[in-house]
Design an enzyme around this catalytic site. Structure first.
Site, mmCIF file in Angstrom:
data_model
loop_
_atom_site.group_PDB
_atom_site.id
_atom_site.type_symbol
_atom_site.label_atom_id
_atom_site.label_comp_id
_atom_site.label_asym_id
_atom_site.label_seq_id
_atom_site.Cartn_x
_atom_site.Cartn_y
_atom_site.Cartn_z
ATOM 1 N N ARG A 67 20.647 20.739 4.775
ATOM 2 C CA ARG A 67 20.610 21.448 3.481
ATOM 3 C C ARG A 67 19.482 22.477 3.458
ATOM 4 N NH1 ARG A 67 21.789 16.986 0.547
ATOM 5 N NH2 ARG A 67 19.577 16.446 0.429
ATOM 6 N N ASP A 115 0.839 -1.191 0.000
ATOM 7 C CA ASP A 115 0.000 0.000 0.000
ATOM 8 C C ASP A 115 0.876 1.244 0.000
ATOM 9 O OD1 ASP A 115 -2.706 -1.079 0.210
ATOM 10 O OD2 ASP A 115 -3.136 0.813 1.228
ATOM 11 N N LYS A 140 20.353 11.468 -13.322
ATOM 12 C CA LYS A 140 19.834 11.902 -14.635
ATOM 13 C C LYS A 140 19.547 10.714 -15.549
ATOM 14 C CE LYS A 140 21.682 16.533 -15.033
ATOM 15 N NZ LYS A 140 22.915 17.226 -15.318
ATOM 16 N N ARG A 161 7.611 8.118 2.732
ATOM 17 C CA ARG A 161 8.536 8.159 3.874
ATOM 18 C C ARG A 161 7.806 8.409 5.181
ATOM 19 N NH1 ARG A 161 12.332 10.936 0.434
ATOM 20 N NH2 ARG A 161 13.927 9.409 -0.027
ATOM 21 N N THR A 192 18.878 6.570 5.461
ATOM 22 C CA THR A 192 19.439 6.453 6.810
ATOM 23 C C THR A 192 19.240 7.777 7.565
ATOM 24 O OG1 THR A 192 21.612 7.281 6.173
ATOM 25 C CG2 THR A 192 21.248 4.903 5.934
ATOM 26 N N SER A 225 22.705 4.483 -0.099
ATOM 27 C CA SER A 225 22.371 5.911 0.032
ATOM 28 C C SER A 225 22.583 6.623 -1.304
ATOM 29 C CB SER A 225 23.267 6.556 1.096
ATOM 30 O OG SER A 225 23.124 5.892 2.322
HETATM 31 C C1 FAD Z 1 14.510 -2.917 7.161
HETATM 32 C C2 FAD Z 1 14.987 -2.455 5.820
HETATM 33 C C3 FAD Z 1 14.109 -2.495 4.733
HETATM 34 C C4 FAD Z 1 14.550 -2.095 3.464
HETATM 35 N N1 FAD Z 1 13.689 -2.208 2.401
HETATM 36 C C5 FAD Z 1 14.112 -1.824 1.171
HETATM 37 C C6 FAD Z 1 13.242 -1.948 0.044
HETATM 38 O O1 FAD Z 1 12.097 -2.411 0.162
HETATM 39 N N2 FAD Z 1 13.710 -1.571 -1.173
HETATM 40 C C7 FAD Z 1 14.956 -1.053 -1.349
HETATM 41 O O2 FAD Z 1 15.314 -0.692 -2.467
HETATM 42 N N3 FAD Z 1 15.824 -0.945 -0.292
HETATM 43 C C8 FAD Z 1 15.420 -1.306 0.949
HETATM 44 N N4 FAD Z 1 16.290 -1.214 2.021
HETATM 45 C C9 FAD Z 1 17.664 -0.757 1.792
HETATM 46 C C10 FAD Z 1 17.897 0.683 2.265
HETATM 47 O O3 FAD Z 1 17.208 1.578 1.421
HETATM 48 C C11 FAD Z 1 19.408 0.927 2.288
HETATM 49 O O4 FAD Z 1 19.969 0.030 3.237
HETATM 50 C C12 FAD Z 1 19.739 2.365 2.654
HETATM 51 O O5 FAD Z 1 19.415 3.235 1.599
HETATM 52 C C13 FAD Z 1 21.215 2.538 3.020
HETATM 53 O O6 FAD Z 1 22.041 1.998 2.057
HETATM 54 P P1 FAD Z 1 23.229 1.008 2.483
HETATM 55 O O7 FAD Z 1 22.677 -0.012 3.378
HETATM 56 O O8 FAD Z 1 23.915 0.564 1.245
HETATM 57 O O9 FAD Z 1 24.217 1.905 3.344
HETATM 58 P P2 FAD Z 1 25.328 2.921 2.783
HETATM 59 O O10 FAD Z 1 24.728 3.851 1.822
HETATM 60 O O11 FAD Z 1 26.530 2.162 2.377
HETATM 61 O O12 FAD Z 1 25.676 3.736 4.111
HETATM 62 C C14 FAD Z 1 26.499 3.193 5.163
HETATM 63 C C15 FAD Z 1 26.612 4.251 6.253
HETATM 64 O O13 FAD Z 1 27.213 5.434 5.719
HETATM 65 C C16 FAD Z 1 26.354 6.550 5.907
HETATM 66 N N5 FAD Z 1 26.441 7.446 4.755
HETATM 67 C C17 FAD Z 1 26.412 7.124 3.438
HETATM 68 N N6 FAD Z 1 26.507 8.211 2.680
HETATM 69 C C18 FAD Z 1 26.587 9.271 3.526
HETATM 70 C C19 FAD Z 1 26.690 10.675 3.337
HETATM 71 N N7 FAD Z 1 26.734 11.246 2.138
HETATM 72 N N8 FAD Z 1 26.726 11.479 4.441
HETATM 73 C C20 FAD Z 1 26.666 10.931 5.688
HETATM 74 N N9 FAD Z 1 26.567 9.596 5.914
HETATM 75 C C21 FAD Z 1 26.526 8.788 4.847
HETATM 76 C C22 FAD Z 1 24.972 5.940 6.057
HETATM 77 O O14 FAD Z 1 24.083 6.816 6.747
HETATM 78 C C23 FAD Z 1 25.254 4.673 6.815
HETATM 79 O O15 FAD Z 1 25.386 4.952 8.175
HETATM 80 C C24 FAD Z 1 15.877 -1.625 3.284
HETATM 81 C C25 FAD Z 1 16.750 -1.583 4.392
HETATM 82 C C26 FAD Z 1 16.325 -1.994 5.635
HETATM 83 C C27 FAD Z 1 17.277 -1.948 6.791
#
Ligand code: FAD
Length: 382
Positions: free
Chosen positions: A373, A89, A177, A240, A363, A130
Site C-alpha cells: 500500500r 513492557d 470506527k 511492533r 501476519t 487480521s
Molecule cells: C504467538 C502469538 C501471540 C499472540 N498474542 C496475542 C496477544 O497478546 N493479543 C492478541 O490480541 N492477539 C494475539 N495473537 C493473535 C494474533 O494477533 C492473530 O493470530 C493474528 O492477528 C492473525 O489472526 P488469525 O489468527 O485470526 O488469522 P486470520 O486473520 O484468520 O488469517 C488467516 C490467514 O489468512 C491471511 N489473511 C487474512 N486476511 C488477509 C488479507 N486481507 N490479505 C492477505 N492475507 C490475509 C493471514 O495472513 C493468515 O495467513 C497472538 C498470536 C500468536 C501466534
C-alpha cells in the site's frame, strides 16, 4: 549500526544476566507450559523493567532501540521471558503513556515499572484476527460504569497479567470506527481468564482466552473512545518493533550459536562436521540473514525514535525478521541431524518459538499488504 557505549552496556549486561539466570530454566518453562514470571522480578531488581517509561513514572526514559536490545538478549536465552517482558513492557503501558489520563498513568505506570503489576493486551477474537475492525466484544455505558460482554482469544501473558488493554465495540459504527479500548483489571466482576491455549511454541507465555459476562468496569477505565483507533495504531507501530522482531533476532542468534557448537563437537567420517565447506557455507548464510534482519530492525527502531515514522519500514523489518528466524532455526535443526529434532536439545524449541512470530502482531501477509500500500501510494521509494 554503531551502538553507543550505554547501548552496548545494556546489551551485554542483559545478555549476561539472561544467560546466567534465565537460560538454565528456559526448557522447563516450555515443557511445563509455565510462564517464568519470576524472571520479570529479577529484571525489575536490575532496573530493566519500564525502561521506556519516563523517570517521573519510575522508568528509565530510554528509547525503542534500547528496548529492542533488551528483548533480543532475553530471547537469546528464553523466548518466553522475552515475550512476557514485551507484553508487560509493551503495548499496554505504551498506550497508557500516550493516550491515558494523568490519573490512569499514575495508577498503573509506576507499578508496571517495578514489576508489581503485569500487563497484557487483547485484540483478537474468534471472528476478529487480521480483521481487527470486526471486534464484537461490546462495552455499553451504564451510569458510571461500562458493561462488557464477549470473549477474546490468543491473549499472551493472560495467566499472569493484572491489567488488560481490551479492544471493544463501543458503538454501531462499522469497522474500526466503532472500536475503542478499555482497561480491565484481573478480579473485575464478570471477568475471567479462560482455558490455557496451547500453541506450537512460546508455551510459557500463559496464553489464554478472556471471557466477559456482564463485566462491570468504572467509566474512567475507558482508555480510548471510539473513532480514535489511529492513536492506538501509532502506539502499536512502536510496539511492533520492540516486541516481536527482536525475539526473532534472539532466537536466530541462539540457534546459530548452538549450531556452530554442534558442528565443532560432532565427529563424522573422522573429523568435525565443521570441516565440511558445504556446512560452513550454511553458517555463513545464517549469519548474513541475521545481520540483514538486525540492520532492518535496529534501523526501524531508530527511525521511530527520531520521529521519522515509516509504516513500510516497520512492516519490512518485522516481516523480514519473522521469516529469517524460521529459516535460520530450521537450518540449525538440519545441521544438528536427529539431535536437532530431539527435545533434549534446544534446536526444536527455537524453531517452535520462532514459527508463531510470523502470525502474532500482524501476519506477514497483512504486513506485505501495508508495504505494498505504501509503495503504491508513493510513500516508499523504490
Ligand atoms: C504467538 C502469538 C501471540 C499472540 N498474542 C496475542 C496477544 O497478546 N493479543 C492478541 O490480541 N492477539 C494475539 N495473537 C493473535 C494474533 O494477533 C492473530 O493470530 C493474528 O492477528 C492473525 O489472526 P488469525 O489468527 O485470526 O488469522 P486470520 O486473520 O484468520 O488469517 C488467516 C490467514 O489468512 C491471511 N489473511 C487474512 N486476511 C488477509 C488479507 N486481507 N490479505 C492477505 N492475507 C490475509 C493471514 O495472513 C493468515 O495467513 C497472538 C498470536 C500468536 C501466534
Amino acid at each position: 549500526m554503531e551502538l553507543t557505549d550505554e547501548q552496548r552496556l545494556i546489551r551485554d549486561t542483559v545478555r549476561a544476566l539472561a544467560q546466567k539466570q534465565f537460560a538454565p530454566v528456559a526448557a522447563r518453562a516450555d515443557k511445563e507450559y509455565r510462564p517464568p514470571v519470576e524472571n520479570l522480578k529479577v529484571l525489575a531488581e536490575h532496573g530493566y523493567t519500564g525502561i521506556f517509561l519516563p523517570e517521573r513514572y519510575g522508568g528509565a526514559g530510554l528509547g525503542l532501540l534500547e528496548t529492542v536490545l533488551v528483548v533480543e538478549q532475553l530471547a537469546r536465552s528464553c523466548a518466553n521471558t522475552a515475550m512476557l517482558f514485551s507484553c508487560t513492557d509493551g503495548a499496554t503501558p505504551r498506550a497508557i503513556l500516550q493516550i491515558g489520563s494523568e490519573e490512569i498513568k499514575r495508577r498503573y505506570l509506576p507499578a508496571f515499572a517495578k514489576a508489581e503489576l503485569y500487563a497484557a493486551w487483547s485484540m483478537s477474537e474468534a471472528n476478529a484476527g487480521s480483521d481487527v475492525g470486526n471486534v464484537q466484544t461490546r462495552a455499553v455505558r451504564q451510569g458510571d460504569h461500562y458493561v462488557l460482554n464477549g470473549s477474546k482469544l490468543w491473549c499472551s501473558a493472560a495467566q499472569v497479567a493484572d491489567v488488560f488493554l481490551v479492544l471493544v465495540r463501543l458503538s454501531d459504527e462499522p469497522g474500526m470506527k466503532g472500536v475503542g479500548a478499555v482497561l480491565v483489571e484481573r478480579g473485575a466482576a464478570g471477568f475471567s481468564v479462560g482455558r490455557h491455549l496451547d500453541l506450537l511454541g512460546l508455551r510459557g507465555t500463559g496464553m489464554a482466552e478472556l471471557v466477559f459476562q456482564d463485566c462491570r468496569v468504572p467509566a474512567e477505565s475507558l482508555l480510548l473512545p471510539s473513532g480514535r483507533m489511529k492513536d492506538l495504531l501509532q502506539v502499536l507501530d512502536a510496539d511492533r518493533i520492540t516486541g516481536n522482531p527482536p525475539i526473532c533476532l534472539g532466537l536466530a542468534q541462539a540457534a546459530l550459536a548452538q549450531a556452530v557448537q554442534h558442528l565443532k563437537d560432532r565427529i563424522q567420517f573422522g573429523r568435525p562436521l565443521a570441516d565440511n565447506q558445504g556446512l560452513q557455507w550454511k553458517l555463513a548464510d545464517m549469519a548474513m540473514d541475521i545481520e540483514a534482519a538486525r540492520a532492518l530492525v535496529y534501523g526501524a527502531a531508530v527511525g521511530l525514535d527520531q520521529g521519522r515514522h515509516s509504516v513500510a519500514q516497520v512492516s519490512i523489518a518485522k516481516t523480514y525478521a519473522n521469516e529469517m528466524a524460521v529459516r535460520v532455526t530450521n537450518q540449525a535443526m538440519q545441521l544438528a541431524g536427529a539431535y536437532g529434532l530431539s527435545e533434549e536439545y534446544p534446536f526444536e524449541r527455537y524453531f517452535r518459538d520462532a514459527r508463531g512470530m510470523s502470525i502474532g502482531y500482524g501476519t506477514t501477509e497483512i504486513h506485505r499488504n501495508s508495504i505494498a500500500r505504501e509503495i503504491l501510494k508513493g510513500n516508499y521509494l523504490t
